[in-house]
Design a protein around this motif. Structure first.
Motif, PDB file in Angstrom:
ATOM      1  N   VAL A 243       0.816  -1.244  -0.027  1.00  0.00           N
ATOM      2  CA  VAL A 243      -0.061   0.101   0.058  1.00  0.00           C
ATOM      3  C   VAL A 243       0.854   1.231  -0.101  1.00  0.00           C
ATOM      4  N   ILE A 244       2.139   1.189  -0.040  1.00  0.00           N
ATOM      5  CA  ILE A 244       3.028   2.569  -0.034  1.00  0.00           C
ATOM      6  C   ILE A 244       2.902   3.149  -1.409  1.00  0.00           C
ATOM      7  N   HIS A 245       2.639   4.303  -1.045  1.00  0.00           N
ATOM      8  CA  HIS A 245       2.347   5.175  -2.363  1.00  0.00           C
ATOM      9  C   HIS A 245       1.316   4.955  -3.170  1.00  0.00           C
ATOM     10  N   THR A 246       0.198   4.654  -2.560  1.00  0.00           N
ATOM     11  CA  THR A 246      -1.195   4.246  -3.146  1.00  0.00           C
ATOM     12  C   THR A 246      -2.287   5.059  -2.511  1.00  0.00           C
ATOM     13  N   VAL A 247      -3.506   5.082  -3.147  1.00  0.00           N
ATOM     14  CA  VAL A 247      -4.528   5.849  -2.669  1.00  0.00           C
ATOM     15  C   VAL A 247      -4.988   5.131  -1.289  1.00  0.00           C
ATOM     16  N   ASP A 248      -4.488   3.906  -1.208  1.00  0.00           N
ATOM     17  CA  ASP A 248      -4.953   3.113  -0.022  1.00  0.00           C
ATOM     18  C   ASP A 248      -3.810   3.138   1.186  1.00  0.00           C
ATOM     19  N   GLU A 249      -2.722   4.003   1.238  1.00  0.00           N
ATOM     20  CA  GLU A 249      -1.805   4.053   1.902  1.00  0.00           C
ATOM     21  C   GLU A 249      -2.194   4.138   3.404  1.00  0.00           C
ATOM     22  N   ARG A 250      -1.736   3.270   4.232  1.00  0.00           N
ATOM     23  CA  ARG A 250      -2.047   3.421   5.683  1.00  0.00           C
ATOM     24  C   ARG A 250      -0.926   2.463   6.400  1.00  0.00           C
ATOM     25  N   ILE A 251      -1.039   2.971   7.873  1.00  0.00           N
ATOM     26  CA  ILE A 251       0.006   2.183   8.746  1.00  0.00           C
ATOM     27  C   ILE A 251      -0.623   1.994   9.990  1.00  0.00           C
ATOM     28  N   SER A 252      -0.123   1.038  10.796  1.00  0.00           N
ATOM     29  CA  SER A 252      -0.567   0.523  12.005  1.00  0.00           C
ATOM     30  C   SER A 252       0.017   1.721  13.007  1.00  0.00           C
ATOM     31  N   ILE A 253      -0.613   1.996  13.947  1.00  0.00           N
ATOM     32  CA  ILE A 253       0.372   2.657  15.277  1.00  0.00           C
ATOM     33  C   ILE A 253       1.498   1.971  15.484  1.00  0.00           C
ATOM     34  N   ASP A 254       1.470   0.524  15.842  1.00  0.00           N
ATOM     35  CA  ASP A 254       2.459  -0.199  16.213  1.00  0.00           C
ATOM     36  C   ASP A 254       3.760   0.207  15.252  1.00  0.00           C
ATOM     37  N   LEU A 255       3.338  -0.006  13.638  1.00  0.00           N
ATOM     38  CA  LEU A 255       4.430   0.255  12.823  1.00  0.00           C
ATOM     39  C   LEU A 255       4.860   1.568  12.724  1.00  0.00           C
ATOM     40  N   MET A 256       4.119   2.574  13.216  1.00  0.00           N
ATOM     41  CA  MET A 256       4.173   3.934  13.098  1.00  0.00           C
ATOM     42  C   MET A 256       5.456   4.106  14.447  1.00  0.00           C
ATOM     43  N   VAL A 257       5.245   3.555  15.450  1.00  0.00           N
ATOM     44  CA  VAL A 257       6.243   3.580  16.577  1.00  0.00           C
ATOM     45  C   VAL A 257       7.392   3.030  16.176  1.00  0.00           C
ATOM     46  N   ASP A 258       7.361   1.867  15.492  1.00  0.00           N
ATOM     47  CA  ASP A 258       8.796   1.372  14.801  1.00  0.00           C
ATOM     48  C   ASP A 258       9.409   2.407  13.899  1.00  0.00           C
ATOM     49  N   ALA A 259       8.580   3.131  13.165  1.00  0.00           N
ATOM     50  CA  ALA A 259       9.143   3.851  12.136  1.00  0.00           C
ATOM     51  C   ALA A 259      10.050   4.999  12.871  1.00  0.00           C
ATOM     52  N   PHE A 260       9.245   5.582  14.160  1.00  0.00           N
ATOM     53  CA  PHE A 260       9.819   6.663  14.809  1.00  0.00           C
ATOM     54  C   PHE A 260      11.352   6.200  15.411  1.00  0.00           C
ATOM     55  N   ALA A 261      10.966   5.100  16.074  1.00  0.00           N
ATOM     56  CA  ALA A 261      12.290   4.343  16.372  1.00  0.00           C
ATOM     57  C   ALA A 261      13.325   4.225  15.740  1.00  0.00           C
ATOM     58  N   GLY A 262      12.996   3.608  14.523  1.00  0.00           N
ATOM     59  CA  GLY A 262      13.965   3.236  13.677  1.00  0.00           C
ATOM     60  C   GLY A 262      14.761   4.558  12.983  1.00  0.00           C
ATOM     61  N   ASP A 263      13.840   5.363  12.464  1.00  0.00           N
ATOM     62  CA  ASP A 263      14.540   6.915  12.120  1.00  0.00           C
ATOM     63  C   ASP A 263      15.329   7.487  13.063  1.00  0.00           C
ATOM     64  N   MET A 264      15.020   7.490  14.275  1.00  0.00           N
ATOM     65  CA  MET A 264      15.690   8.056  15.304  1.00  0.00           C
ATOM     66  C   MET A 264      17.225   7.204  15.679  1.00  0.00           C
ATOM     67  N   ALA A 265      17.118   5.962  15.515  1.00  0.00           N
ATOM     68  CA  ALA A 265      18.448   5.216  15.457  1.00  0.00           C
ATOM     69  C   ALA A 265      19.285   5.501  14.342  1.00  0.00           C
ATOM     70  N   LEU A 266      18.734   5.632  13.216  1.00  0.00           N
ATOM     71  CA  LEU A 266      19.604   5.992  11.717  1.00  0.00           C
ATOM     72  C   LEU A 266      19.998   7.390  12.114  1.00  0.00           C
ATOM     73  N   GLY A 267      19.224   8.171  12.542  1.00  0.00           N
ATOM     74  CA  GLY A 267      19.710   9.575  12.705  1.00  0.00           C
ATOM     75  C   GLY A 267      20.740   9.859  13.855  1.00  0.00           C
ATOM     76  N   LEU A 268      20.503   9.127  14.760  1.00  0.00           N
ATOM     77  CA  LEU A 268      21.645   9.342  15.592  1.00  0.00           C
ATOM     78  C   LEU A 268      22.946   8.192  15.813  1.00  0.00           C
ATOM     79  N   GLY A 269      22.765   7.260  14.918  1.00  0.00           N
ATOM     80  CA  GLY A 269      23.941   6.153  14.845  1.00  0.00           C
ATOM     81  C   GLY A 269      24.538   6.350  13.812  1.00  0.00           C
ATOM     82  N   LEU A 270      24.174   7.026  12.660  1.00  0.00           N
ATOM     83  CA  LEU A 270      24.901   7.020  11.282  1.00  0.00           C
ATOM     84  C   LEU A 270      25.913   8.447  11.273  1.00  0.00           C
TER      85      LEU A 270
END
Length: 74
Positions: free
Chosen positions: A47-74
């Motif tokens: 569903v990425i980049h489609t009219v039906d794009e959506r994400i669960s709250i749990d996956l959104m939390v994973d996205a925030f944690a992952g982005d933070m880890a990449l931003g701080l760790g690289l």
């Protein structure tokens, strides 16, 4: 295991696969210009980049944690 993959696996507490997405991003322009690029999303690929794009709250939390880890760790 590449550094970004190691960081994501550590912060998410699970294996994070590396592969190619079947959707378009602007990452190719960065790579073409010589800038390394990481595309990370725990979302559902079908569903990425489609009219039906959506994400669960749990996956959104994973996205925030992952982005933070990449931003701080690289």
């Amino acid at each position: 295991m590449v550094e970004g993959q190691r960081l994501l696996s550590a912060v998410l507490g699970r294996a994070v696969p590396v592969g190619l997405g079947r959707f378009a991003t602007d990452g190719g322009y960065f790579v073409e210009a010589g800038t390394p690029c990481i595309g990370f999303s725990p979302a559902w690929e079908e569903v990425i980049h489609t009219v039906d794009e959506r994400i669960s709250i749990d996956l959104m939390v994973d996205a925030f944690a992952g982005d933070m880890a990449l931003g701080l760790g690289l």
